[in-house]
Design a protein around this motif. Structure first.
Motif, PDB file in Angstrom:
ATOM      1  N   LYS A 101    -114.195   4.764 -52.091  1.00 31.99           N
ATOM      2  CA  LYS A 101    -113.348   4.208 -51.044  1.00 31.99           C
ATOM      3  C   LYS A 101    -114.073   4.075 -49.710  1.00 31.99           C
ATOM      4  O   LYS A 101    -113.915   3.079 -48.990  1.00 31.99           O
ATOM      5  CB  LYS A 101    -112.111   5.091 -50.852  1.00 31.99           C
TER       6      LYS A 101
ATOM      7  N   GLU B  66    -103.257   6.690 -53.748  1.00 29.21           N
ATOM      8  CA  GLU B  66    -102.898   7.292 -52.470  1.00 29.21           C
ATOM      9  C   GLU B  66    -101.397   7.210 -52.201  1.00 29.21           C
ATOM     10  O   GLU B  66    -100.753   6.215 -52.546  1.00 29.21           O
ATOM     11  CB  GLU B  66    -103.635   6.584 -51.327  1.00 29.21           C
TER      12      GLU B  66
ATOM     13  N   GLY C 103    -102.127   8.163 -46.849  1.00 30.80           N
ATOM     14  CA  GLY C 103    -103.417   7.795 -47.434  1.00 30.80           C
ATOM     15  C   GLY C 103    -104.473   7.428 -46.413  1.00 30.80           C
ATOM     16  O   GLY C 103    -104.200   6.705 -45.441  1.00 30.80           O
TER      17      GLY C 103
ATOM     18  N   THR D 273    -107.057   5.421 -46.784  1.00 36.08           N
ATOM     19  CA  THR D 273    -107.425   4.001 -46.809  1.00 36.08           C
ATOM     20  C   THR D 273    -106.508   3.193 -45.908  1.00 36.08           C
ATOM     21  O   THR D 273    -106.962   2.338 -45.136  1.00 36.08           O
ATOM     22  CB  THR D 273    -107.384   3.465 -48.250  1.00 36.08           C
TER      23      THR D 273
ATOM     24  N   GLU E 212    -101.605   3.120 -55.601  1.00 39.24           N
ATOM     25  CA  GLU E 212    -100.588   3.951 -54.941  1.00 39.24           C
ATOM     26  C   GLU E 212    -100.037   5.011 -55.891  1.00 39.24           C
ATOM     27  O   GLU E 212     -99.858   4.767 -57.085  1.00 39.24           O
ATOM     28  CB  GLU E 212     -99.438   3.057 -54.475  1.00 39.24           C
TER      29      GLU E 212
END
Length: 265
Positions: free
Chosen positions: A15, A59, A64, A66, A87
Motif C-alpha cells: 500500500k 481496511e 483506514g 489508505t 474494505e
C-alpha cells in the motif's frame, strides 16, 4: 469539468508504495482534474494465493490509512479522488470504491457483480451509489459491473450523467461494452484500468490498460495505450439537458416501454 485518469501498474500488496506512486504522479502532473480516478484495488492488486492474503489488506473505511492518505492528497490538489480500496466492515470483505474529498470519505460503492475471482474473496455489494459535484451527478461501477446493462440502466434512471468505472481487466471486451453503455444510457463512461500482472501459483492475471473516456455519442475523448500515465480531459455536461438517444427522450421512452410491458402481463 476536468477528469484525471491515472493508469498505473500496482506494487503487489504494498500500500505504501502505491500511495507514493499516486502522490508522485499528481505532483508531476501539469494539472489535476476536479475528479481523479484510480483503478480497481489500486493499492493491493487483485489476484491472490488465498482469501487471507487480500482480507488482511482490507481496511475499515472509517480508520483506514489508505483513505487518510488519499484525503490529504485530495485536500492538497482541491480534487475528489475515486479509488478502488479493499474494505472490511463487521467481518465482511468487499471490493469497494471510495470517493474521497479533502475532508475525508464522501461515500463508497461495493462491487455488486462478481467474477469467479471476486467470489473467492469478497461479499457482494447491494446498493448503487451516486454523488454530486459541481452540479453533475456521478455514479460508480467496478470492472465487471459494466457487463450488466440492467445495473447501468438503473444508474441512468437515477439521473447519472457520468459513470466512473475503476477496473482491473485483461481483455478488451470491456472497452467495447463501455461504448454501448455510454450510448444506450446517454452517459459519459470513464474507465480507469490498470497495467502489469498479478502472479500466483495457479493463475497469472495480466492487465491491458487502455483506459478511456467515452462520451454519450460513443466518441472516445481519450484513450491510453498499455503504458503507465496520467491524462486530464475536459468534459462538457449540461445538467439541465434531458437524456436523449437518437433524439428520443430516454426517460420518457423507458416509462412508456415499462407501461406497455405491464399491460401484457
Amino acid at each position: 469539468m476536468e477528469i484525471s485518469l491515472i493508469q498505473t501498474d500496482v506494487f503487489y500488496k504494498d500500500k505504501i508504495k502505491n500511495l507514493e506512486l499516486v502522490a508522485e504522479v499528481l505532483a508531476s502532473s501539469e494539472r489535476v482534474g476536479d475528479i481523479v480516478v484510480l483503478p480497481e484495488l489500486f493499492s493491493t492488486g487483485y489476484i491472490f494465493e488465498s482469501p487471507l492474503d487480500i482480507q488482511t489488506l482490507c481496511e475499515d473505511y472509517d480508520t483506514g490509512p489508505t483513505l487518510s492518505a488519499l484525503s490529504r492528497l485530495a485536500a492538497k490538489y482541491g480534487t475528489i479522488i475515486v479509488a478502488g480500496v479493499a474494505e472490511v466492515d463487521k467481518g465482511q470483505f468487499f471490493n469497494s470504491v471510495a470517493v474521497i474529498g479533502g475532508k475525508g470519505l464522501i461515500g463508497k460503492y461495493r462491487k455488486i457483480t462478481q467474477t469467479n475471482i471476486d467470489k473467492l474473496y469478497f461479499a457482494r455489494g447491494d446498493t448503487l451509489f451516486t454523488f454530486e459535484h459541481q452540479g453533475v451527478t456521478f455514479g460508480i461501477a467496478v470492472c465487471f459491473d459494466l457487463w450488466f446493462p440492467e445495473l447501468i440502466r438503473e444508474y441512468s434512471k437515477l439521473g447519472v450523467e457520468v459513470l466512473l468505472h475503476p477496473a482491473n481487466f485483461g481483455g478488451e471486451q470491456s472497452l467495447h461494452i463501455s461504448k454501448a453503455r455510454a450510448i444506450e444510457n446517454s452517459v459519459y463512461v470513464v474507465t480507469c484500468n490498470r497495467i502489469g500482472c498479478d502472479v500466483t501459483a495457479d493463475i497469472v492475471g495480466e492487465y491491458c490498460g487502455k483506459s478511456q473516456i467515452c462520451a454519450p455519442s460513443g466518441e472516445l475523448l481519450v484513450k491510453f495505450g498499455r503504458g503507465a500515465g496520467v491524462k486530464t480531459v475536459k468534459i462538457a455536461v449540461d445538467p439541465s439537458a434531458r437524456k436523449k438517444v437518437i433524439g428520443v427522450d430516454l426517460i420518457a421512452e423507458m416509462s412508456a416501454v415499462n407501461h406497455q410491458l405491464a399491460l401484457t402481463k
